[in-house]
Enzyme design. Structure first.
Site, PDB file in Angstrom:
ATOM      1  N   TRP B 372      21.553  38.752 -40.867  1.00 36.86           N
ATOM      2  CA  TRP B 372      20.864  39.472 -42.224  1.00 36.86           C
ATOM      3  C   TRP B 372      21.643  39.477 -43.503  1.00 36.86           C
ATOM      4  O   TRP B 372      21.015  39.485 -44.731  1.00 36.86           O
ATOM      5  CB  TRP B 372      21.152  41.060 -41.827  1.00 36.86           C
ATOM      6  CG  TRP B 372      20.308  41.534 -40.689  1.00 36.86           C
ATOM      7  CD1 TRP B 372      19.218  40.974 -39.995  1.00 36.86           C
ATOM      8  CD2 TRP B 372      20.639  42.617 -39.770  1.00 36.86           C
ATOM      9  NE1 TRP B 372      18.894  41.668 -38.834  1.00 36.86           N
ATOM     10  CE2 TRP B 372      19.802  42.602 -38.736  1.00 36.86           C
ATOM     11  CE3 TRP B 372      21.667  43.757 -39.764  1.00 36.86           C
ATOM     12  CZ2 TRP B 372      19.865  43.806 -37.755  1.00 36.86           C
ATOM     13  CZ3 TRP B 372      21.587  44.932 -39.129  1.00 36.86           C
ATOM     14  CH2 TRP B 372      20.818  44.679 -37.897  1.00 36.86           C
ATOM     15  N   GLY B 375      23.409  33.221 -46.019  1.00 32.92           N
ATOM     16  CA  GLY B 375      24.541  32.417 -46.165  1.00 32.92           C
ATOM     17  C   GLY B 375      25.895  33.106 -46.394  1.00 32.92           C
ATOM     18  O   GLY B 375      27.052  32.673 -46.013  1.00 32.92           O
ATOM     19  N   GLU B 398      41.147  44.519 -21.126  1.00 32.35           N
ATOM     20  CA  GLU B 398      41.268  45.803 -20.518  1.00 32.35           C
ATOM     21  C   GLU B 398      40.087  45.984 -19.568  1.00 32.35           C
ATOM     22  O   GLU B 398      39.491  46.907 -19.291  1.00 32.35           O
ATOM     23  CB  GLU B 398      41.034  46.936 -21.324  1.00 32.35           C
ATOM     24  CG  GLU B 398      42.436  47.398 -21.871  1.00 32.35           C
ATOM     25  CD  GLU B 398      42.684  48.838 -22.681  1.00 32.35           C
ATOM     26  OE1 GLU B 398      42.398  49.815 -21.806  1.00 32.35           O
ATOM     27  OE2 GLU B 398      43.474  48.663 -23.489  1.00 32.35           O
TER      28      GLU B 398
END
Lengths: 254, 418
Positions: B372, B375, B398
């Site tokens: 979104w 660049g 974990e």
């Protein structure tokens, strides 16, 4: 010193929130909007707590006027180090029209009742920008005032206050009891640490009504309309000075 | 606001009473839901969350980029965490801790992760693993010795994994040989978080290899113990400010009074504590995803292309709404698992679900956010790419995603035993 400090804390819309005017133009939208302690009130609390840590005052009492929700604001002051709180219950229409004059009457009455030696307030609230409560409170009590304080020192029974004024800095010496209003550079407020938030739960908040203090909170002011500032219009480029002068005359500016 | 934790553990009888007509009539003037929404907090929890949010923005955010680049946790940031009481959240006030609840820890971990997941994991390990183990299993003497330090200035590390045992944790090879009143520990550990700064290490070693995993014992080891070597930290893809080091134990002498709990019960303690720790990681991944999302949406509302905000394109809106939904679901899974644990109810399956789901959502969110942003999302000048690198560990540490899924499946299988 056996001094007791009263600190006023106001619950306002958080500084980071984008303010929106209500569709009926009677005020701004407050429902569901994030609120926090007025930044200048935080500075006031910090100063009071610092004075207590330096053992120059004995007790810091945080006061707020408003509905149930202001208890959060008082608790934040307690978490920063205030010893106890007073919640002056004002709600509904009375709260909407509550302004500096009524608040200063309340603070003056509390100062007498609690036998306070010093009142520290924020210089102004970021919602109404009145910059009046400190000054009015001092006048009602006939106490000296040190407003726009950027430095406060207690020397015996006097207060040395460095004030930020238009021309620079002004240093005054005033007798206690007195009212001080905090400006931005007075200090950097501490964070409420998690252990202090837990301790604050045990500190007491007393409830009191304006009537109990003999204060009439009805307002002498009526807000007629609230509008957003006008949208900034685009400008116009001109080629010559004569054009500029002509345009300014046309716009009635000169 | 009244404390809402109690309402979650109300018995069925109480619910029926509440819903009875008589009760309804008595309460007609107060419309309070019998079960408040999951996103309800006590006043204390709200205040803590707001305090940490502000603290993280002002005292941690300015250092995040540099800590990531240099792969070093700033010492001032660590001491600030201690000063704020964030490293001893559940430790009682009598030991110098904050004296708050598990759910408060979860909120703190989430808020910290919005700003820096590395700082969040340091806080998570301390609170959900180290402190929990000491508080639940320590003798009074051990508690007096370690809890005040853990609350005020000492970082802890949990040492279970080895180069040959990750998911297969209990096949660990580190051995503890008994001599009179001390043990000589030999072996090594890998992937130990916080190791660079830790002052105390909880080391899982096998005191009775013949008994298999039933010999695993938990030892409390101070940093200055002879024979403890902390290796060079890993150069990682993400969570770079969180130190991850190998450890070597070279005939390390540990007195038997430093055994936490009972000899041979270490495996139980590890499982028990990791169940709760799972929820902590879920909170970390959740905060990471939310923080990333919160940085990105404002950009999409500002950035104009083809004469409108990129947010206004339906394709974007649908993607953004989808991610927001996943975030909400992850939040509810995490909060519910935490409330279940606090209520003393069974929570293992829910904790697995929360960790598994939050890690996936974090990866989805970070990936989408880079897209979104276009660049600029791909450059280090913006914080987004760091979230993308940081999130990957969520599906690994974990308890890997596969382990979580297998654990869940086992429990589901049992549920239908009838």
């Amino acid at each position: 010193m056996s001094a007791r400090v009263l600190v006023g804390v106001k619950r306002v819309i958080d500084y980071a929130v984008k303010i929106r005017v209500k569709p009926d133009h009677t005020g701004v939208v407050t429902d569901g909007v994030k609120h926090s302690m007025n930044p200048f009130c935080e500075i006031a609390v910090e100063e009071a707590v610092k004075l207590k840590e330096k053992k120059l005052v004995k007790e810091v009492v945080a006061v707020s006027c408003g509905p149930q929700q202001v208890q959060e604001t008082i608790r934040t002051a307690l978490a920063m180090g205030a010893d106890r709180g007073i919640h002056v219950e004002v709600s509904g229409k009375d709260y909407e029209t509550l302004g500096p004059l009524q608040v200063s009457k309340i603070l003056a009455a509390l100062a007498k009742k609690e036998q306070a030696d010093l009142i520290i307030l924020g210089k102004q609230a970021i919602d109404d920008d009145c910059n009046q409560t400190g000054q009015m409170t001092a006048a009602l009590l006939d106490w000296p005032q040190g407003t726009f304080a950027s430095e406060v020192n207690i020397e015996a029974d006097k207060l040395k206050v460095v004030r930020e004024v238009d021309g620079g800095l002004e240093t005054i010496k005033i007798k206690l009891p007195a009212v001080v209003t905090a400006d931005l550079r007075l200090n950097t407020p501490r964070y409420a640490t998690l252990p202090n938030i837990m301790k604050a739960k045990k500190k007491k908040i007393a409830n009191v009504k304006p009537a109990d203090l003999g204060v009439d909170v009805s307002s002498r002011l009526e807000v007629l309309k609230v509008d957003e500032p006008p949208q900034r219009q685009g400008g116009v480029k001109v080629e010559t000075v004569n054009d500029l002068v002509r345009k300014l005359k046309e716009a009635g500016r000169i | 606001m009244s404390d809402v934790c109690g309402s979650l553990s109300r018995s069925r009888a109480a619910v029926r009473r509440l819903c009875s007509r008589a009760a309804a009539e008595a309460h007609h003037d107060v419309i309070r839901p019998a079960f408040p929404p999951l996103q309800s907090f006590s006043e204390e929890e709200s205040m803590m969350r707001d305090a940490v949010k502000k603290f993280a923005q002002e005292r941690i955010a300015p250092f995040v980029s540099k800590m990531d680049e240099d792969s070093v946790m700033d010492a001032d940031v660590i001491s600030a965490l201690f000063e704020q009481g964030l490293m001893g959240i559940e430790i009682g006030a009598e030991y110098g801790g904050t004296g708050s609840s598990f759910f408060s820890s979860i909120l703190v971990i989430e808020e910290l992760a919005k700003v820096d997941p590395s700082v969040s994991v340091l806080c998570d390990i301390q609170n959900t693993l180290i402190n929990t183990l000491l508080m639940n299993l320590g003798t009074e003497e051990q508690k007096q010795l370690y809890l005040p330090r853990l609350a005020s200035d000492t970082v802890g590390s949990f040492c279970l994994s080895e180069s040959e045992s990750g998911s297969d944790a209990f096949s660990l090879k580190t051995k503890a040989e008994k001599h009179k009143d001390y043990y000589s520990i030999n072996g090594s550990k890998m992937w130990i978080s916080n190791a660079e700064h830790a002052g105390v290490f909880l080391v899982m070693a096998n005191a009775e290899p013949a008994a298999g995993y039933r010999g695993i014992t938990c030892f409390i080891v101070d940093r200055d113990t002879d024979g403890l070597h902390i290796g060079r930290k890993e150069n990682k893809l993400g969570l770079r400010a969180s130190s991850t080091c190998p450890l070597t134990f070279d005939s390390m002498k540990v007195h038997e009074k430093n055994i936490l709990g009972k000899v041979g019960h270490g495996y139980k303690y590890a499982i028990g504590m990791l169940n709760g720790g799972r929820i902590g990681i879920a909170a970390q991944m959740l905060g990471l995803a939310q923080g990333c999302f919160d940085h990105t949406v404002p950009y999409t509302r500002q950035r104009m292309q083809f004469g409108k905000r990129i947010f206004d394109f339906q394709g974007m809106q649908h993607q953004i709404a989808h991610v927001a939904t996943q975030l909400e679901a992850a939040r509810l899974l995490t909060y519910n698992a935490a409330r279940l644990k606090e209520a003393g109810r069974s929570f293992i399956k829910e904790a697995c679900m929360a960790k598994y789901f939050s890690a996936e959502v974090a990866a989805l969110t970070a990936s989408k956010c880079i897209e979104w942003m276009g660049g600029v999302g791909f450059t280090k000048d913006y914080p987004i790419e760091k979230y993308y690198r940081d999130c990957k560990i969520g599906t690994i540490y974990e308890g890997t995603t596969n382990i979580q899924l297998s654990t869940m499946a086992k429990m589901i299988d049992q549920e239908y035993d009838g």
